[in-house]
Design a protein around this motif. Structure first.
Motif: not given
Length: 184
Positions: A115-118, A129-130, A132-142
């Protein structure tokens, strides 16, 4: 992205599994270093999830034998396991959900790093990139964290699994901001 359906109301999964017990060395005051790779075989990670995780640098591959995705946490990875406040250890201690927490740690670390790199790059890199998008990735991780707890041996009691899962769902949005590679 559609809402995930939590299918594990009955507890253990038949297919998701870890390849071994976690072998690690303690690095006081709170970190652990893996002595060998730890692999988690997921039957819930989708093709889209796997691509998203790969875009963040997570080692995810498809097993042709089992039709599962294998998430590999590399040897020498440094983790704090579950970040459970000491006052809550009587209810949920870090070692109760250790292997699932290690998988969750590396997912958060890689997602936040990407996220920081993008976010800071002008180049068109893959990944969130945002926020909100990181939240989608976080949902997968959780969700992978919950699946990992369901695959744990010995079994983690349902109330502990869901308490830990809902804790990361509620508070993980702040924890992921500071998630970064640890050193031994």
């Amino acid at each position: 992205m559609k809402k995930r359906l939590i299918r594990y109301l009955s507890g253990r999964t038949e297919m998701a599994r870890f390849d071994s017990l976690m072998k690690a060395t303690f690095n006081p005051p709170r970190n652990w270093t893996l002595l060998e790779d730890l692999k988690f075989y997921s039957d819930e990670v989708t093709d889209a999830d796997a691509k998203m995780l790969r875009d963040c640098g997570v080692q995810v591959r498809n097993s042709t034998k089992t039709k599962q995705y294998i998430i590999t946490i590399p040897k020498e990875y440094v983790t704090d396991m579950a970040s459970v406040p000491r006052g809550c250890w009587a209810f949920i201690a870090p070692f109760d959900v250790a292997r699932a927490a290690v998988v969750h740690d590396i997912l958060y670390e890689k997602i936040n790093t990407q996220y920081k790199a993008v976010h800071e790059s002008a180049a068109a890199e893959e990944g969130p990139a945002t926020k909100k998008e990181r939240e989608t990735y976080r949902e997968i991780a959780d969700h992978v964290f919950l699946e990992g707890m369901n695959a744990s041996e010995p079994p983690v009691p349902s109330w502990k699994k869901y308490a830990a899962y809902w804790a990361v769902r509620m508070f993980g949005r702040w924890a992921i901001n500071s998630s970064a590679k640890r050193v031994a």
